[in-house]
Design an enzyme around this catalytic site. Structure first.
Site, mmCIF file in Angstrom:
data_model
loop_
_atom_site.group_PDB
_atom_site.id
_atom_site.type_symbol
_atom_site.label_atom_id
_atom_site.label_comp_id
_atom_site.label_asym_id
_atom_site.label_seq_id
_atom_site.Cartn_x
_atom_site.Cartn_y
_atom_site.Cartn_z
ATOM 1 N N GLN A 291 0.844 -1.204 0.000
ATOM 2 C CA GLN A 291 0.000 0.000 0.000
ATOM 3 C C GLN A 291 0.877 1.250 0.000
ATOM 4 O O GLN A 291 1.761 1.378 0.856
ATOM 5 C CB GLN A 291 -0.904 0.006 1.236
ATOM 6 C CG GLN A 291 -1.895 -1.148 1.288
ATOM 7 C CD GLN A 291 -3.054 -0.994 0.315
ATOM 8 O OE1 GLN A 291 -3.240 0.049 -0.298
ATOM 9 N NE2 GLN A 291 -3.831 -2.050 0.171
ATOM 10 N N ASP A 389 -9.373 -8.119 -1.796
ATOM 11 C CA ASP A 389 -8.739 -6.822 -2.088
ATOM 12 C C ASP A 389 -8.124 -6.902 -3.482
ATOM 13 O O ASP A 389 -6.911 -6.886 -3.639
ATOM 14 C CB ASP A 389 -7.670 -6.549 -1.015
ATOM 15 C CG ASP A 389 -7.015 -5.184 -1.161
ATOM 16 O OD1 ASP A 389 -7.452 -4.395 -2.021
ATOM 17 O OD2 ASP A 389 -6.062 -4.913 -0.411
ATOM 18 N N CYS A 416 -10.228 -0.727 -5.034
ATOM 19 C CA CYS A 416 -9.562 0.512 -5.489
ATOM 20 C C CYS A 416 -10.216 1.032 -6.763
ATOM 21 O O CYS A 416 -9.679 1.928 -7.409
ATOM 22 C CB CYS A 416 -8.072 0.257 -5.710
ATOM 23 S SG CYS A 416 -7.736 -1.068 -6.869
HETATM 24 N N1 SAH Z 1 -4.171 -6.956 0.305
HETATM 25 C C1 SAH Z 1 -2.853 -6.527 -0.099
HETATM 26 C C2 SAH Z 1 -2.656 -6.462 -1.613
HETATM 27 C C3 SAH Z 1 -3.726 -5.777 -2.411
HETATM 28 S S1 SAH Z 1 -3.310 -5.379 -4.068
HETATM 29 C C4 SAH Z 1 -2.498 -5.221 0.559
HETATM 30 O O1 SAH Z 1 -3.359 -4.560 1.134
HETATM 31 O O2 SAH Z 1 -1.323 -4.837 0.516
HETATM 32 C C5 SAH Z 1 -3.940 -6.687 -4.997
HETATM 33 C C6 SAH Z 1 -3.051 -7.897 -5.035
HETATM 34 O O3 SAH Z 1 -3.708 -8.886 -5.825
HETATM 35 C C7 SAH Z 1 -1.683 -7.685 -5.658
HETATM 36 O O4 SAH Z 1 -0.702 -8.135 -4.762
HETATM 37 C C8 SAH Z 1 -1.718 -8.565 -6.929
HETATM 38 O O5 SAH Z 1 -0.477 -9.164 -7.214
HETATM 39 C C9 SAH Z 1 -2.741 -9.604 -6.547
HETATM 40 N N2 SAH Z 1 -3.468 -10.289 -7.644
HETATM 41 C C10 SAH Z 1 -3.800 -9.799 -8.859
HETATM 42 N N3 SAH Z 1 -4.556 -10.689 -9.532
HETATM 43 C C11 SAH Z 1 -4.700 -11.779 -8.733
HETATM 44 C C12 SAH Z 1 -5.382 -13.021 -8.862
HETATM 45 N N4 SAH Z 1 -6.058 -13.323 -9.968
HETATM 46 N N5 SAH Z 1 -5.337 -13.874 -7.827
HETATM 47 C C13 SAH Z 1 -4.653 -13.569 -6.700
HETATM 48 N N6 SAH Z 1 -3.983 -12.406 -6.517
HETATM 49 C C14 SAH Z 1 -4.012 -11.516 -7.521
#
Ligand code: SAH
Length: 459
Positions: A291, A389, A416
């Site tokens: 983040q 998320d 987001c």
């Molecule tokens: N919850 C975390 C990350 C949120 S960002 C935080 O608050 O820091 C969204 C995340 O989803 C990223 O790390 C990205 O790599 C991951 N992501 C994207 N597509 C995905 C999918 N199909 N399955 C699992 N993770 C995924």
């Protein structure tokens, strides 16, 4: 063809007076000339402006303000237009209060227009006390301007770099570091990248800084692996910037918008930095998502946990977990946590982060959430609460159905992008999961990005 042209009431390079009646989701002002919309930078609803028509499309056009006939009380007087033109801070001409109201209305619009959800209350946006210099990460293109290596930002919809020293929303220490890095790159005659013929060496400098630890990571994104004088440059950087504990290189030979390739080289120091979030310790690698607004991430996570009202018997899934921050923040409060994330380096960080914080009731899996969920379902994993998320594109329909089949009592959705969020909430509602309130949180002040969190409960 002729007919459509006739219907367009404006022509390029014409000037006219219009009233701003609305915002686009990007925060541009909207004026209507006989129902034909004009999108206008640096213009706020209620303002009457004299504009120059820049571009005329079939369905809408773009114009530029030449003069303000009336100004909005929501306008900030002193502004730096390059912050709007480059898209660094497209809302910075508005008071912060107006920005927050804009974001609340964006969420309301998406819920009612996209999702036809009219019974969901959108709460006032939780903003920051100091909505500047909050970004803990910078990704700055390096190009040649007038024969000199420069860092800056592109003018919107163009390939022209505007040289910038004060990035306005970045941690000031990152701005300072960029000046030092730029001078060292120049001193060693590192060639800036040239997009036109895919030549030159350095494409982008990425800087990440721990908000609470001040530890800094620098990533040089280069076109080729060979980086002359890298040892001497690292030494000078470390002398000038003692907070730098990691200098990495990423080799991205492709002519592409994708910033990073999979090829990382550690040039000096560690391959990660450490930071704290809600008093837990995290290791963050170059490739991992983290983040970018640490203080607001704490507000967001606290809100998400509050909505879930966790119990010691709860089994929780943290989907799209990144380096495990949501799961690790709440693991002490529940029986068991499962995390899933598609980037393997992030899961590697997540596992180490669980160890760093002495958390034993958490398991992480690399994979796409929509693929791993059906596997977990088959294994008999029965969560009471699921946190999601996802990135801007939102949730896959197959993920939504798999999560519903797990029959959790609660789903906490962190988003987001209000448009995909609204779409997904509508599908969840059809499948029996209802939302009564949405809480937006301002993670990205001065920009048009909107973060929200909501609780979905099974009826
Ligand atoms: N919850 C975390 C990350 C949120 S960002 C935080 O608050 O820091 C969204 C995340 O989803 C990223 O790390 C990205 O790599 C991951 N992501 C994207 N597509 C995905 C999918 N199909 N399955 C699992 N993770 C995924």
């Amino acid at each position: 063809m002729k007919k459509t042209n006739k219907e367009i009431p404006v022509t390029k390079n014409e000037t006219l007076e219009v009233e701003i009646v609305d915002f686009t989701h990007e925060g541009l002002g909207v004026a209507k000339v006989e129902r034909y919309p004009l999108f206008i930078e640096n213009a706020i609803p209620g303002e009457v402006v004299e504009v120059l028509i820049l571009k005329v499309g079939k369905k809408f056009g773009f114009a530029k303000v030449l003069n303000w006939v009336t100004k909005s009380p929501d306008r900030v007087e002193e502004i730096d237009e390059s912050l709007i033109r480059t898209g660094i801070a497209p809302l910075h001409h508005m008071t912060y209060e107006r920005q927050l109201l804009f974001k609340q209305q964006q969420v309301e619009n998406c819920l009612t227009k996209i999702a036809k959800l009219t019974n969901v209350e959108v709460l006032p946006v939780l903003g920051m006390a100091d909505p500047l210099h909050y970004r803990n990460k910078a990704q700055i293109p390096v190009r040649k301007i007038d024969g000199e290596l420069e860092v800056g930002f592109y003018r919107k919809n163009s390939h022209d770099l505007v040289a910038i020293n004060d990035f306005y929303i970045q941690d000031k220490k990152i701005d300072d570091a960029l000046v030092v890095i730029k001078d060292i790159l120049k001193k060693y005659h590192v060639k800036p990248y040239n997009e036109a013929d895919n030549s030159g060496t350095i494409k982008t400098v990425m800087v990440r800084k721990g908000h609470f630890t001040n530890q800094m990571m620098i990533v040089f994104v280069t076109r080729k692996k060979k980086l002359f004088n890298s040892e001497a440059m690292c030494k000078e950087i470390e002398e000038a910037l003692p907070e730098v504990i990691s200098i990495m290189q990423n080799v991205q030979p492709e002519k592409t918008n994708v910033l990073l390739s999979d090829e990382f080289v550690c040039l000096s120091g560690k391959e990660y930095i450490i930071d704290y979030l809600l008093e837990k310790e995290y290791r963050i690698s170059a490739r991992s998502f983290y983040q970018i607004n640490t203080l607001q991430a704490e507000v967001l996570y606290q809100k998400a946990m509050e909505l879930a009202t966790l119990k010691p018997t709860d089994v929780v899934i943290d989907a799209y977990c990144g380096i495990g921050t949501i799961g690790i923040s709440l693991a002490d409060k529940v029986k068991k946590v499962y995390g899933v994330e598609v980037i393997k380096e992030a899961i590697n960080d997540a596992k180490i982060n669980a160890e760093l914080n002495e958390i034993e009731n958490i398991e992480f899996k690399v994979g796409k959430a929509e693929v791993v969920f059906p596997q977990w379902l088959e294994k008999g994993i029965k969560p009471n609460v699921i946190f999601v998320d996802p990135p801007r594109k939102g949730l896959d329909e197959s993920f939504i159905t798999a999560s519903v089949e797990m029959k959790p009592k609660k789903i906490v959705y962190v988003s987001c992008n209000p448009a995909t969020f609204a779409r997904d909430l509508a599908l969840y509602a059809e499948l029996g999961y209802h939302t009564s309130q949405v809480q937006p949180i301002d993670m990205f002040p001065q920009t048009s990005h909107v973060e929200s969190v909501a609780l979905l409960e099974r009826r």
